[in-house]
Enzyme design. Structure first.
Site, PDB file in Angstrom:
ATOM      1  N   CYS A   2       0.838  -1.195   0.000  1.00 34.76           N
ATOM      2  CA  CYS A   2       0.000   0.000   0.000  1.00 34.76           C
ATOM      3  C   CYS A   2       0.878   1.252   0.000  1.00 34.76           C
ATOM      4  O   CYS A   2       1.922   1.288   0.643  1.00 34.76           O
ATOM      5  CB  CYS A   2      -0.939   0.104   1.187  1.00 34.76           C
ATOM      6  SG  CYS A   2      -2.087  -1.274   1.311  1.00 34.76           S
ATOM      7  N   ARG A  27       3.910  -0.308  -4.745  1.00 34.54           N
ATOM      8  CA  ARG A  27       3.657  -0.804  -3.390  1.00 34.54           C
ATOM      9  C   ARG A  27       2.357  -1.619  -3.303  1.00 34.54           C
ATOM     10  O   ARG A  27       2.049  -2.190  -2.274  1.00 34.54           O
ATOM     11  CB  ARG A  27       3.575   0.368  -2.410  1.00 34.54           C
ATOM     12  CG  ARG A  27       4.815   1.215  -2.388  1.00 34.54           C
ATOM     13  CD  ARG A  27       4.650   2.374  -1.436  1.00 34.54           C
ATOM     14  NE  ARG A  27       4.561   1.926  -0.078  1.00 34.54           N
ATOM     15  CZ  ARG A  27       5.604   1.691   0.714  1.00 34.54           C
ATOM     16  NH1 ARG A  27       6.816   1.904   0.257  1.00 34.54           N
ATOM     17  NH2 ARG A  27       5.447   1.273   1.944  1.00 34.54           N
ATOM     18  N   GLY A 100      -0.570  -0.557   6.279  1.00 34.54           N
ATOM     19  CA  GLY A 100      -0.155  -1.326   7.452  1.00 34.54           C
ATOM     20  C   GLY A 100      -1.224  -2.341   7.814  1.00 34.54           C
ATOM     21  O   GLY A 100      -2.125  -2.620   7.012  1.00 34.54           O
ATOM     22  N   GLU A 479      18.657 -16.627  -7.964  1.00 32.77           N
ATOM     23  CA  GLU A 479      18.099 -15.324  -8.279  1.00 32.77           C
ATOM     24  C   GLU A 479      17.507 -15.330  -9.693  1.00 32.77           C
ATOM     25  O   GLU A 479      16.440 -14.773  -9.936  1.00 32.77           O
ATOM     26  CB  GLU A 479      19.185 -14.239  -8.127  1.00 32.77           C
ATOM     27  CG  GLU A 479      18.767 -12.845  -8.502  1.00 32.77           C
ATOM     28  CD  GLU A 479      17.514 -12.342  -7.799  1.00 32.77           C
ATOM     29  OE1 GLU A 479      17.043 -12.974  -6.844  1.00 32.77           O
ATOM     30  OE2 GLU A 479      16.996 -11.306  -8.244  1.00 32.77           O
ATOM     31  N   LYS A 483      13.617 -14.464 -10.487  1.00 33.75           N
ATOM     32  CA  LYS A 483      13.293 -13.353 -11.388  1.00 33.75           C
ATOM     33  C   LYS A 483      12.319 -13.817 -12.456  1.00 33.75           C
ATOM     34  O   LYS A 483      11.326 -13.178 -12.745  1.00 33.75           O
ATOM     35  CB  LYS A 483      14.596 -12.848 -12.026  1.00 33.75           C
ATOM     36  CG  LYS A 483      14.728 -11.410 -12.295  1.00 33.75           C
ATOM     37  CD  LYS A 483      14.864 -10.477 -11.138  1.00 33.75           C
ATOM     38  CE  LYS A 483      14.232 -10.845  -9.867  1.00 33.75           C
ATOM     39  NZ  LYS A 483      14.464 -10.109  -8.705  1.00 33.75           N
ATOM     40  N   GLU A 486       8.709 -14.773 -11.044  1.00 37.96           N
ATOM     41  CA  GLU A 486       7.858 -13.714 -10.503  1.00 37.96           C
ATOM     42  C   GLU A 486       7.265 -12.805 -11.569  1.00 37.96           C
ATOM     43  O   GLU A 486       6.202 -12.231 -11.364  1.00 37.96           O
ATOM     44  CB  GLU A 486       8.579 -12.892  -9.419  1.00 37.96           C
ATOM     45  CG  GLU A 486       9.688 -12.005  -9.904  1.00 37.96           C
ATOM     46  CD  GLU A 486      10.281 -11.157  -8.769  1.00 37.96           C
ATOM     47  OE1 GLU A 486      11.502 -10.996  -8.740  1.00 37.96           O
ATOM     48  OE2 GLU A 486       9.522 -10.658  -7.916  1.00 37.96           O
TER      49      GLU A 486
END
Ligand code: F6R
Length: 606
Positions: A2, A27, A100, A479, A483, A486
């Site tokens: 968020c 976010r 949050g 990694e 990558k 995702e």
């Protein structure tokens, strides 16, 4: 997780809020919404989906006009992504946006239901809005302090009260929040890039400080209503840092920024050809005082720790244990006051990494944070701190942050190896100068990006693939695999090449793609044998190796060649084609590269 923003000033507030939210969409992007004071009344617009869906909705149903308000972009935790669960939330008198999680929301909700309050959403956030409204006594700061004492969890809140038009209130605990200061205008935002277009000056809000923003003044209070004077910070990024600058995606831009990010990160930490981390609180004496090192982090940052483990153990002969933060914190880890715990984090706000660091401190260990986001919680609480200077990383899939994290791990490894007398000054100088050469070498590799496009086109129809390697190549393939999965949504696993035959090789059938990283000279022949084992079983092999190796047809179908370089530093070069392969696979599949499904950049929930 968020992003929140707020604005008070003289500009068109909707425009500012939408623009600022566009810089925070990394976010979370399940829904977006804004609340604006229009003729002294709070008007709300919100929509499930991306920010673009919100603007499309407003264009159809009417824009909100005013010069102050708050905004939100959501990564859903409580309640599905929907219009009704989108922020802002509130009633007639108080409207809020929240980043949050409220841990005791259930008991507060029960209390509010008991006194006859109704709820319009399934969110934990609405509980705060309702409690603010319930306790409202005509004094917003007083009301906020009262409510804050009753809620448990993490929050950054932007709040508007109908009785106080053109004023925005804000408070934070755990979740990040800054207060931007312009000329006759002020802002709140979860992260600096959101406000860079308007101002570079900002305050870092500390836990439970209440900011009161109006056009001509911004005041900050503690929970006892005492006004606080704070140091005004200046961001050292320019606006380009938050723009795509002609690149199709932030991820591609950030891959191309890597040479600069490495230089900016390592140059100030090299003095007379040797690593020098003194400005970060790290001296040879301190380095000599540890028995064990633990690296604790999540995701990509944890993978940077695995590279660090291989390099530190090889050079300095100190045991390094790499842990996933969410496991470390609940595993009763064997950490003592003779140990160093290194926390690696791009955002500096990852909930599990932060909790792991606090636990390490409690156990008496010294903590060292390697963090990209300035002023973030992990950066502030660590005993020692090395900032990586990658600038803002906007794409959800981390690339340049990983690169500078491993660059710092190398510097650290060189320095500790020298401090422990495991390498001499000449060797340390040699290694340091090799590290300094990596930016130029990466620039050359980036010129071969079309080869990775070709490799990506051979992967898009696959359901699953494997990344294999040995030693540092294995560390790196972790990694590469993350990558790819995702952002392309293709299942992939990384495996130690020598371990395949103990089970996983049964996954190989005709045409299964295998990306083999083979840059470690000492292990090269062994890796090639493992590659032949999968090739013989029908795998389509893509090998990432030195340019001068020509694979036979019983080894690989495609090759990505890398320039010759020291084995130890090869991960810094080899990661680039892996990033580009993931990027182009995602592009060719038509995915939203910068905002992959179900993910968010800053993971502030555990
Ligand atoms: C993957 C990725 C994540 C993060 C992880 C930790 O591309 O970005 O795996 O590395 O969520 O985040 P930070 O580094 O902010 O602690």
């Amino acid at each position: 997780m968020c992003g929140i923003v707020g604005y008070v000033g003289y500009r068109d507030c909707t425009e500012v809020l939408v623009d600022a939210l566009s810089k925070l969409e990394y976010r979370g992007y399940d829904s977006a919404g804004i609340a604006v004071f229009e003729n002294e009344e709070i008007k709300v617009a919100k929509s499930k989906g991306r920010l673009a869906d919100l603007t499309a909705k407003m264009e159809k149903e009417g824009m909100l006009h005013g010069t102050s308000g708050i905004g939100h972009t959501r990564w859903a935790t409580h309640g599905e992504p929907s219009d009704r669960n989108s922020h802002p939330h509130g009633g007639e008198r108080v409207t809020i946006v929240h980043n949050g999680i409220i841990e005791n929301y259930k008991s507060i909700k029960d209390f509010l239901l008991g006194v006859g309050r109704g709820f319009k959403s399934d969110t934990d956030t609405e509980v705060i809005a309702q409690l603010l409204d319930y306790y409202y006594d005509g004094d917003p700061v007083h009301t906020i302090s009262k409510v804050i004492r009753e809620i448990e969890g993490s929050y950054a809140l932007g709040i508007v009260f109908e009785d106080f038009p053109d004023t925005v209130f804000a408070i934070r605990r755990e979740s990040p929040l800054i207060v931007g200061i312009g000329e006759n205008e002020s802002f709140i935002a979860s992260d600096v890039p959101a406000i860079l277009k308007y101002t570079k000056n900002y305050y870092l809000l500390e836990h439970d400080e209440i900011a009161v923003l109006s056009k001509y003044s911004t005041k900050i209070y503690d929970l006892h209503y005492k006004q606080i004077t704070k140091e005004l910070k200046t961001a050292d990024w320019d606006m380009d840092a938050a723009e795509k600058c002609g690149f199709e995606h932030f991820m591609l831009k950030e891959i191309f920024e890597q040479p600069t990010s490495i230089k900016t990160t390592i140059t100030p930490r090299i003095v007379d050809g040797l690593p020098n981390l003194e400005e970060c609180g790290i001296t040879p004496d301190i380095l000599n005082s540890f028995n064990n090192i633990h690296v604790v982090a999540c995701g990509t940052a944890m993978h940077a720790g695995v590279v660090g483990k291989y390099v530190i153990e090889k050079l300095a002969r100190v045991p390094v244990n790499v842990d996933i933060a969410s496991e470390f914190r609940y595993r009763a880890p064997l950490v003592t006051d003779k140990d160093l715990v290194i926390i690696i984090s791009q955002s500096g706000e990852t909930a599990d990494s932060l909790a792991a660091m606090r636990l390490a401190k409690k156990l008496g260990a010294k903590t060292l944070a390697i963090v990209n986001a300035k002023g973030s919680s992990i950066a502030r609480e660590a005993d020692m701190l090395i900032y990586t200077h990658a600038g803002p990383e906007i794409a959800v899939a981390s690339t340049k942050a990983y690169m500078v994290q491993i660059a710092v791990m190398y510097l650290f490894a060189f320095e500790i190896a020298l401090a422990k007398g495991m390498i001499d000054e000449n060797e340390c100088r040699r290694l340091t100068s090799l590290l300094q050469k990596t930016p130029e070498m990466i620039e050359n590799i980036l010129e071969s990006k079309s080869e990775t496009q070709h490799i990506a086109s051979s992967l898009i129809a696959s359901d699953s693939l494997l990344y294999i390697g040995r030693g540092l190549d294995y560390a790196l393939s972790m990694e590469g695999s993350l990558k790819l999965k995702e952002i392309s949504y293709i299942h992939s696993e990384s495996y130690a090449a020598g371990e395949l035959k103990h089970g996983t090789i049964s996954l190989i059938s005709d045409g299964t793609p295998v990306i083999a990283v083979a840059t470690q000279s000492e292990l090269f022949d062994k890796t090639i044998s493992n590659i032949k084992e999968v090739k013989a079983r029908g795998a389509k092999v893509i090998i990432v190796c030195r340019e001068n190796y020509e694979p036979d047809s019983d080894v690989a179908d495609f090759k990505f060649g890398l320039p010759d370089f020291d084995d130890l530093l090869m991960p810094m070069l080899a990661v680039v084609p892996l990033q580009l392969i993931a990027y182009y696979t995602s592009v060719l599949k038509g995915n939203d590269v910068d905002k992959p499904r179900n993910l968010a950049k800053s993971v502030t929930v555990e």
